[in-house]
Scaffold this active site. Structure first.
Site, PDB file in Angstrom:
ATOM      1  N   ASN A  24      21.256  48.169  27.203  1.00  0.00           N
ATOM      2  CA  ASN A  24      21.190  49.605  27.483  1.00  0.00           C
ATOM      3  C   ASN A  24      19.918  50.103  26.793  1.00  0.00           C
ATOM      4  O   ASN A  24      19.866  50.189  25.565  1.00  0.00           O
ATOM      5  CB  ASN A  24      22.425  50.274  26.893  1.00  0.00           C
ATOM      6  CG  ASN A  24      22.812  51.575  27.553  1.00  0.00           C
ATOM      7  OD1 ASN A  24      23.751  52.217  27.113  1.00  0.00           O
ATOM      8  ND2 ASN A  24      22.123  52.009  28.590  1.00  0.00           N
ATOM      9  N   ASN A  84      19.592  61.626  29.484  1.00  0.00           N
ATOM     10  CA  ASN A  84      19.740  60.572  30.482  1.00  0.00           C
ATOM     11  C   ASN A  84      18.410  60.320  31.179  1.00  0.00           C
ATOM     12  O   ASN A  84      17.457  61.091  31.046  1.00  0.00           O
ATOM     13  CB  ASN A  84      20.789  60.975  31.524  1.00  0.00           C
ATOM     14  CG  ASN A  84      22.186  61.078  30.942  1.00  0.00           C
ATOM     15  OD1 ASN A  84      22.608  60.206  30.196  1.00  0.00           O
ATOM     16  ND2 ASN A  84      22.903  62.138  31.295  1.00  0.00           N
ATOM     17  N   CYS A  93      26.035  58.803  23.262  1.00  0.00           N
ATOM     18  CA  CYS A  93      25.741  57.466  23.790  1.00  0.00           C
ATOM     19  C   CYS A  93      25.969  56.472  22.661  1.00  0.00           C
ATOM     20  O   CYS A  93      25.234  56.475  21.667  1.00  0.00           O
ATOM     21  CB  CYS A  93      24.306  57.387  24.297  1.00  0.00           C
ATOM     22  SG  CYS A  93      23.835  55.758  24.895  1.00  0.00           S
ATOM     23  N   ASN A  95      25.726  53.061  22.541  1.00  0.00           N
ATOM     24  CA  ASN A  95      24.617  52.123  22.364  1.00  0.00           C
ATOM     25  C   ASN A  95      23.391  52.845  21.836  1.00  0.00           C
ATOM     26  O   ASN A  95      22.615  52.300  21.049  1.00  0.00           O
ATOM     27  CB  ASN A  95      24.285  51.443  23.692  1.00  0.00           C
ATOM     28  CG  ASN A  95      25.331  50.445  24.119  1.00  0.00           C
ATOM     29  OD1 ASN A  95      25.919  49.747  23.312  1.00  0.00           O
ATOM     30  ND2 ASN A  95      25.585  50.370  25.418  1.00  0.00           N
ATOM     31  N   ARG A 242      26.554  58.500  34.691  1.00  0.00           N
ATOM     32  CA  ARG A 242      26.068  59.736  35.320  1.00  0.00           C
ATOM     33  C   ARG A 242      24.622  59.987  34.887  1.00  0.00           C
ATOM     34  O   ARG A 242      24.249  59.801  33.738  1.00  0.00           O
ATOM     35  CB  ARG A 242      26.952  60.924  34.937  1.00  0.00           C
ATOM     36  CG  ARG A 242      26.991  61.200  33.453  1.00  0.00           C
ATOM     37  CD  ARG A 242      27.745  62.460  33.097  1.00  0.00           C
ATOM     38  NE  ARG A 242      27.748  62.624  31.650  1.00  0.00           N
ATOM     39  CZ  ARG A 242      28.126  63.736  31.024  1.00  0.00           C
ATOM     40  NH1 ARG A 242      28.539  64.777  31.716  1.00  0.00           N
ATOM     41  NH2 ARG A 242      28.106  63.804  29.711  1.00  0.00           N
ATOM     42  N   CYS A 250      27.266  50.210  28.235  1.00  0.00           N
ATOM     43  CA  CYS A 250      27.534  51.603  27.885  1.00  0.00           C
ATOM     44  C   CYS A 250      28.500  51.599  26.712  1.00  0.00           C
ATOM     45  O   CYS A 250      29.641  51.131  26.847  1.00  0.00           O
ATOM     46  CB  CYS A 250      28.126  52.368  29.071  1.00  0.00           C
ATOM     47  SG  CYS A 250      28.582  54.079  28.698  1.00  0.00           S
ATOM     48  N   GLY A 251      28.058  52.094  25.561  1.00  0.00           N
ATOM     49  CA  GLY A 251      28.886  52.027  24.359  1.00  0.00           C
ATOM     50  C   GLY A 251      30.118  52.907  24.435  1.00  0.00           C
ATOM     51  O   GLY A 251      31.235  52.449  24.165  1.00  0.00           O
ATOM     52  N   THR A 252      29.931  54.182  24.802  1.00  0.00           N
ATOM     53  CA  THR A 252      31.097  55.050  24.944  1.00  0.00           C
ATOM     54  C   THR A 252      31.979  54.566  26.083  1.00  0.00           C
ATOM     55  O   THR A 252      33.211  54.693  26.029  1.00  0.00           O
ATOM     56  CB  THR A 252      30.673  56.508  25.190  1.00  0.00           C
ATOM     57  OG1 THR A 252      29.763  56.561  26.297  1.00  0.00           O
ATOM     58  CG2 THR A 252      30.030  57.109  23.947  1.00  0.00           C
TER      59      THR A 252
END
Length: 311
Positions: A24, A84, A93, A95, A242, A250-252
């Protein structure tokens, strides 16, 4: 000034750094007092993979006092001002936080030895990040159901359609400070066959958009700890973020996917999870926080790749 220089605006001649957490990837800039005019168009141009540097997101290292004046300790605290790839602002985020702390360490903006912790300001609140032997571990705070009791009782609160799926699939909406919609699939083939170059359709449509995670469960052997036998859960995940598209990690999203899978697994589901993403492996652990709520701890690697100056 040339047309190209006009394109880069305030970032012309500024040193930027490229880094990533399990694939990421992000572009970083140091701007403590938020003097740079980071318009959505400028951020999108920098993150463009063909005509810019290329990244899933753009992160400005700012002081919390410049973002949120009046916050106690803000003058000494670094804030992850995250955007983003399309230039839109995001709350959080996972990561990105790990990579952000690695950036601060690399740039000698902070000192952080193994075992030490630092607090980072984000739009989803203050996050505590600890240095580990192999990277960083973050207390991501509490997770929750976006639709509350209805989601808890029904096990799902949305449906998701995506390329490669013949029928819409039930999904569960999870908040990690930012919104996620998690879909469980029955086989690796279904996961690998998804066409995530096109955004999945979520019904009902989330008002602020959502990250969509598709997961399958994986087999993993029990590990023996000093206290006895500890079961670790494991899932494979792909994600459409998104404002970005499909990303390698994607960490979350990994936290949300583990939370949803654990919920679906019932009371016997483990508290420790490995999440395999295309860019590597993340560890997710559920613990009781100081506020007596269930927190999610995300752990994984992060590294800086190099520097570039826009001309």
């Amino acid at each position: 000034m040339t047309e190209q220089q006009n394109r880069w605006g305030d970032l012309t001649g500024v040193s930027l750094t490229k880094g990533h957490g399990t694939g990421n990837d992000f572009v970083f800039v140091t701007d403590p007092d938020t003097q740079l005019d980071l318009t959505p168009e400028l951020v999108a141009a920098v993150c463009d993979r063909h005509f810019g540097i290329g990244a899933d997101g753009f992160i400005r290292a700012a002081k919390t006092s410049a973002i949120n004046p009046g916050v106690e300790g803000a003058d000494d605290q670094w804030f992850m001002d995250y955007r983003n790839a399309d230039g839109s602002i995001s709350e959080m985020c996972g990561n990105g936080v790990r990579a952000f702390v690695e950036y601060l360490v690399t740039e000698k903006l902070i000192d952080l030895a193994e075992g030490e912790r630092v607090q980072i300001g984000t739009r989803a609140g203050i996050k505590t990040v600890g240095k580990t032997e192999t990277g960083y571990a973050i207390d991501m705070g509490p997770w929750g159901f976006i639709d509350g009791d209805a989601a808890r009782e029904n096990g799902s609160d949305a449906t998701v359609s995506a390329r490669g799926l013949h029928t819409p699939r039930p999904a569960l909406s999870i908040t990690m400070g930012n919104p996620h919609t998690v879909v469980m699939l029955g086989s690796d083939g279904k996961l690998d066959g998804l066409g995530l170059e096109t955004a999945p359709k979520v019904t009902p449509t989330p008002p602020e958009g959502t990250n969509v995670e598709f997961v399958v469960t994986e087999e993993i052997e029990d590990t023996i700890a000093e206290t006895g036998e500890t079961t670790i859960g494991a899932i494979r995940m792909r994600v459409h973020e998104r404002g970005v598209g499909e990303t390698l990690s994607c960490g979350t999203g990994a936290c949300a996917a583990a939370a949803a899978t654990r919920f679906w697994g019932g009371e016997d589901a483990p508290d420790e999870w490995l999440v395999y993403v295309p860019g590597g492996t993340l560890a997710v652990t559920f613990v009781l926080g100081p506020d007596e709520l269930e927190h999610v701890v995300l752990a994984g690697p992060a590294e800086m790749v190099g520097k570039v100056v826009l001309v």
